[in-house]
Design a protein around this motif. Structure first.
Motif, PDB file in Angstrom:
ATOM      1  N   ARG A   1       0.778  -0.967   0.074  1.00 16.79           N
ATOM      2  CA  ARG A   1      -0.009   0.084  -0.010  1.00 16.79           C
ATOM      3  C   ARG A   1       0.922   1.311  -0.077  1.00 16.79           C
ATOM      4  O   ARG A   1       0.576   2.182  -0.886  1.00 16.79           O
ATOM      5  CB  ARG A   1      -0.755  -0.121   1.111  1.00 16.79           C
ATOM      6  CG  ARG A   1      -1.662   1.342   1.380  1.00 16.79           C
ATOM      7  CD  ARG A   1      -2.606   1.052   2.676  1.00 16.79           C
ATOM      8  NE  ARG A   1      -3.216   2.479   2.816  1.00 16.79           N
ATOM      9  CZ  ARG A   1      -2.969   3.094   3.805  1.00 16.79           C
ATOM     10  NH1 ARG A   1      -1.977   2.937   4.684  1.00 16.79           N
ATOM     11  NH2 ARG A   1      -3.322   4.427   3.893  1.00 16.79           N
ATOM     12  N   ILE A   2       1.778   1.154   0.981  1.00 17.27           N
ATOM     13  CA  ILE A   2       2.759   2.492   0.911  1.00 17.27           C
ATOM     14  C   ILE A   2       3.505   2.660  -0.277  1.00 17.27           C
ATOM     15  O   ILE A   2       3.842   3.619  -0.960  1.00 17.27           O
ATOM     16  CB  ILE A   2       3.510   2.360   2.117  1.00 17.27           C
ATOM     17  CG1 ILE A   2       2.966   2.493   3.617  1.00 17.27           C
ATOM     18  CG2 ILE A   2       4.856   3.356   2.084  1.00 17.27           C
ATOM     19  CD1 ILE A   2       3.494   2.382   4.872  1.00 17.27           C
TER      20      ILE A   2
ATOM     21  N   ARG B   1       2.586   1.632  -3.209  1.00 13.09           N
ATOM     22  CA  ARG B   1       1.957   2.146  -4.538  1.00 13.09           C
ATOM     23  C   ARG B   1       1.619   3.759  -4.348  1.00 13.09           C
ATOM     24  O   ARG B   1       1.594   4.422  -5.142  1.00 13.09           O
ATOM     25  CB  ARG B   1       0.323   1.369  -4.361  1.00 13.09           C
ATOM     26  CG  ARG B   1       0.564   0.162  -4.791  1.00 13.09           C
ATOM     27  CD  ARG B   1      -1.032  -0.430  -5.215  1.00 13.09           C
ATOM     28  NE  ARG B   1      -1.724  -0.433  -3.878  1.00 13.09           N
ATOM     29  CZ  ARG B   1      -1.756  -1.529  -3.203  1.00 13.09           C
ATOM     30  NH1 ARG B   1      -0.986  -2.733  -3.329  1.00 13.09           N
ATOM     31  NH2 ARG B   1      -2.479  -1.398  -1.993  1.00 13.09           N
ATOM     32  N   ILE B   2       1.366   4.175  -3.045  1.00 10.20           N
ATOM     33  CA  ILE B   2       1.392   5.539  -2.663  1.00 10.20           C
ATOM     34  C   ILE B   2       2.489   6.291  -3.299  1.00 10.20           C
ATOM     35  O   ILE B   2       2.477   7.504  -3.870  1.00 10.20           O
ATOM     36  CB  ILE B   2       0.618   5.756  -1.455  1.00 10.20           C
ATOM     37  CG1 ILE B   2      -0.363   5.280  -1.034  1.00 10.20           C
ATOM     38  CG2 ILE B   2       0.864   7.247  -0.946  1.00 10.20           C
ATOM     39  CD1 ILE B   2      -1.110   5.143   0.119  1.00 10.20           C
TER      40      ILE B   2
ATOM     41  N   LYS C   1       2.650   6.502  -6.824  1.00  9.43           N
ATOM     42  CA  LYS C   1       2.100   7.686  -7.444  1.00  9.43           C
ATOM     43  C   LYS C   1       2.472   9.003  -7.191  1.00  9.43           C
ATOM     44  O   LYS C   1       2.216   9.968  -7.980  1.00  9.43           O
ATOM     45  CB  LYS C   1       0.496   7.538  -6.854  1.00  9.43           C
ATOM     46  CG  LYS C   1      -0.280   6.144  -7.307  1.00  9.43           C
ATOM     47  CD  LYS C   1      -1.544   6.249  -6.745  1.00  9.43           C
ATOM     48  CE  LYS C   1      -2.210   4.892  -7.072  1.00  9.43           C
ATOM     49  NZ  LYS C   1      -3.599   4.785  -6.454  1.00  9.43           N
ATOM     50  N   ALA C   2       3.201   9.200  -6.118  1.00  9.38           N
ATOM     51  CA  ALA C   2       3.582  10.556  -5.703  1.00  9.38           C
ATOM     52  C   ALA C   2       4.963  10.966  -6.255  1.00  9.38           C
ATOM     53  O   ALA C   2       5.403  12.053  -6.341  1.00  9.38           O
ATOM     54  CB  ALA C   2       3.898  10.648  -4.316  1.00  9.38           C
TER      55      ALA C   2
ATOM     56  N   HIS D   1       0.411  13.825  -8.892  1.00  5.40           N
ATOM     57  CA  HIS D   1      -0.830  13.484  -8.080  1.00  5.40           C
ATOM     58  C   HIS D   1      -0.573  14.238  -6.736  1.00  5.40           C
ATOM     59  O   HIS D   1      -1.154  13.744  -5.526  1.00  5.40           O
ATOM     60  CB  HIS D   1      -0.527  11.997  -7.742  1.00  5.40           C
ATOM     61  CG  HIS D   1      -0.678  11.171  -8.881  1.00  5.40           C
ATOM     62  ND1 HIS D   1      -1.885  10.897  -9.395  1.00  5.40           N
ATOM     63  CD2 HIS D   1       0.276  10.280  -9.940  1.00  5.40           C
ATOM     64  CE1 HIS D   1      -1.578  10.225 -10.675  1.00  5.40           C
ATOM     65  NE2 HIS D   1      -0.512   9.855 -10.628  1.00  5.40           N
TER      66      HIS D   1
END
Length: 98
Positions: free
Chosen positions: A29-30, A32-33, A36-37, A95
């Motif tokens: 999860r981290i 992926r974030i 994206k950033a 993003h």
């Protein structure tokens, strides 16, 4: 009634597997974030990046506000190179917050 040590070891094994799965989910999860950033595209020392993540964790736990006199600013406490790098990476990724 007391449990035999073999039963306790079995339960510990199951809990360790659950912990491993939970950590894997959290890391994905981290990750992926972060991608994206735009963090995957920038070159930054791993120690510096970890420092920035630790700062972010303190900020969201509310520890940072108390340690800097109640001010809540993203730049406070992050080394200047990490701030500039993360900010530019987020802007490149498109993003970031508007």
């Amino acid at each position: 009634m007391k449990k035999p040590s073999s039963k306790i070891r079995e339960e510990i094994g199951k809990l360790q597997e659950q912990l491993k799965q939970a950590e894997t989910r959290e890391a994905e999860r981290i990750g992926r974030i972060a991608l994206k950033a735009g963090l995957g595209e920038i070159e930054i020392d791993e120690t510096e990046l970890q420092d920035a993540f630790e700062h972010l964790a303190r900020r969201f736990r509310g520890e940072l506000a108390a340690s800097i006199g109640g001010r809540k600013r993203v730049e406070d406490g992050i080394p200047s190179t990490a701030t500039a790098t993360v900010a530019s990476g987020a802007a490149q990724g498109g993003h970031g917050e508007v």
